[in-house]
Design an enzyme around this catalytic site. Structure first.
Site, mmCIF file in Angstrom:
data_model
loop_
_atom_site.group_PDB
_atom_site.id
_atom_site.type_symbol
_atom_site.label_atom_id
_atom_site.label_comp_id
_atom_site.label_asym_id
_atom_site.label_seq_id
_atom_site.Cartn_x
_atom_site.Cartn_y
_atom_site.Cartn_z
ATOM 1 N N CYS A 78 22.037 57.562 30.464
ATOM 2 C CA CYS A 78 22.937 57.261 29.341
ATOM 3 C C CYS A 78 22.863 58.310 28.243
ATOM 4 C CB CYS A 78 22.655 55.879 28.790
ATOM 5 S SG CYS A 78 22.898 54.597 30.039
ATOM 6 N N HIS B 44 30.921 51.208 26.775
ATOM 7 C CA HIS B 44 29.846 52.136 27.144
ATOM 8 C C HIS B 44 30.159 52.847 28.463
ATOM 9 C CE1 HIS B 44 26.046 53.967 27.644
ATOM 10 N NE2 HIS B 44 25.348 52.963 28.132
#
Ligand SMILES: [Zn+2]
Lengths: 381, 139
Positions: free
Chosen positions: A81, A329
């Site tokens: 991420c 996200h």
């Protein structure tokens, strides 16, 4: 070394675009960022591309096939991420090192739906639900409960993070969702991994974001300093050894070491920061990072959310974009989308969610495994 | 197909004689414990200082989550538990014989390691597996 400036930055509205390819999504953000500073792909000397889902498939080159194959060097990177932040940082480093004076960074991701993590082990039988849980909601639930054991943080306090970030997203037209979610709604939505309910989990979306970074000389020469954003600090860390590493990914230590290094590089402290976009992949995670980033003392994160200090208008607004919980996200895009958000406030162009007078802002992402990327950005004009 | 159950993870040892146990690898230089065999210590960098060690069957609950949503075929809800064993190793597993309700779960509650069939899971060849679980310690 020269200073490096963001001269163009933008993101697409996050959503679900199954009809588009990953390079097409990346190309959209790249063109938006180029348009933001009135430059073209012919002006770029290198491309740094972050993507996770197709990490071995030359996404950066395929973006150039969409927007102009100029023959420039392309670096594709994957870092969980922290992928987008890593691509941005590599671009920044190339300008700092005076290898180039005008480069493009793109982060892009196309996501499936459903649970992430907890895949089959190497042995002959699946381990999920046999040896505890490896899903992301569970991993971050356990990280949150570690905070509860130390500081008595409650389910309600974790849930308030989601109320706040969903509220912020109602003011962000590029967020996936613009809906208010009152506390009862958050707490009563489907329980995924206690204490994370469905509304306390980040939204899997498709998205892309891009930034054009220039050396100081180039930014001045092009007359782009008016809306330029100075990169005051760029830091990337990995996780040092911790005693529970093998079963409990540590998202705290690498964030703390990154924050300390970033504050030192910027010559600033937490009190100087006007807004923060931090990695709220789950509501539990945001609570941990208030303390990890030094926004409050250890043990005070619950009070920070209770007293509204992290809301828009509060002492230190956090995730005014809506965060990963409501903006969405898209893994590889997130680290540059956060940079877009903070830059937009520093430019005074954030509309209804503008943090008034913002001068210095921080972005933070963390990829399990682990990688932490932090940037501190400063208004120039 | 094996007549004996196979270990669900490599650090679960099933001796021919005696009870199953969990095995760790301790660094003689710094004391760090790992669940995998290795040459170099990730904590201190010492080389060739690892030795296999039988891990404690008792410990305390460090952190947990109640899992309500999982993959198809996984029975929910269940408690995912992070347990600090008494000798310093940390192991993750299901906490069983506790109703999955936050009111029933306390940090630092004493637990013990128990061994049993891997919830009926079989591999492609039909082999059965032995796994480990945590349960509240009695007495
Ligand atoms: Zn060692």
């Amino acid at each position: 070394m020269t200073d490096a400036y963001i001269v163009g930055v933008d993101m697409i509205k996050f959503g679900r675009f199954p009809e588009k390819s990953v390079p097409q999504l990346g190309a959209e953000a790249a063109l938006l960022a180029l348009d933001d500073c009135g430059l073209t792909i012919q002006d770029m000397q290198a491309l740094y591309c972050g993507n996770l889902g197709q990490a071995s498939a030359m996404v950066g080159q395929r973006i150039l096939q969409q927007i102009g194959q100029t023959g420039i060097p392309v670096v594709n990177c994957a870092n969980a991420c922290a992928t987008g932040a890593t691509a941005f940082r590599e671009a920044w480093a190339s300008v700092k090192a005076e290898l180039y004076d005008l480069v493009l960074a793109v982060g892009v991701e196309q996501m499936g739906r459903g649970l992430l993590g907890g895949g089959a082990g190497r042995s002959g039988i699946p381990r999920e639900g046999l040896l505890g849980s490896g899903t992301m909601p569970s991993v971050f639930a356990e990280a949150g409960m570690e905070h509860s054991r130390k500081h008595g943080t409650t389910f309600e306090q974790f849930a308030k993070v989601s109320v706040k970030n969903h509220h912020h997203a109602t003011m962000n037209p590029k967020a996936m969702y613009q809906i208010e979610t009152p506390l009862e709604t958050v707490m009563n939505s489907e329980m995924i991994s206690y204490p994370n309910t469905k509304l306390m989990c980040s939204v899997n979306v498709d998205g892309s974001a891009a930034a054009v970074i220039a050396s100081e000389r180039k930014a001045r020469e092009l007359g782009l300093m008016d809306r330029a954003v100075k990169v005051r600090a760029s830091v990337l860390t990995s996780d040092p050894w911790q005693e529970r590493d093998l079963v409990m990914p540590d998202v705290n230590t690498c964030t703390r070491t990154a924050a300390a290094a970033a504050y030192e590089m910027a010559g600033a402290g937490p009190d100087d920061i006007d807004l923060v976009e931090l990695h709220d992949c789950f509501a539990t995670a945001e609570i941990l990072h208030y303390e990890n980033l030094g926004l409050c003392a250890d043990g005070e994160a619950g009070r920070l959310i209770d007293e509204g200090e992290v809301e828009l208008g509060g002492r230190i607004p956090v995730n005014v974009s809506g965060g990963l919980l409501s903006k969405g996200h898209p893994l590889g895009a997130t680290g540059i989308a956060n940079i877009y958000e903070v830059s937009t406030h520093l430019r005074g162009e954030a509309g209804k969610r503008q943090v008034e007078g913002a001068r210095l802002g921080m972005t933070h992402v963390i990829g399990l495994g682990s990688a932490c990327g932090i940037h501190i950005l400063e208004r120039v004009a | 197909m094996s007549t004996k159950p196979l270990p669900a993870v490599a650090y679960l040892k099933i001796p021919d004689e005696g009870d199953p146990y969990l095995e760790g690898h301790r660094c003689d230089a710094c004391g760090a414990i790992f669940l995998d065999a290795r040459r170099v210590c990730a904590k201190c960098g010492a080389r060739d200082r690892m030795h296999a060690t039988r891990l404690s069957n008792t410990g305390t609950l460090y952190s947990w989550s109640i899992v309500y949503r999982s993959f198809p075929g996984v029975e929910v809800p269940y408690i995912s538990a992070v347990v600090d064993l008494d000798d310093g190793a940390t192991v993750k597993g299901n906490l069983i014989n506790v109703e999955p309700d936050p009111a029933n779960i306390a940090f630092d509650m004493p637990v013990e390691v128990t061994y049993g069939d891997a919830l009926g899971r079989r591999d492609r060849d039909g082999n059965a597996y032995l796994s480990y679980f945590f349960q509240p310690r009695t007495g």
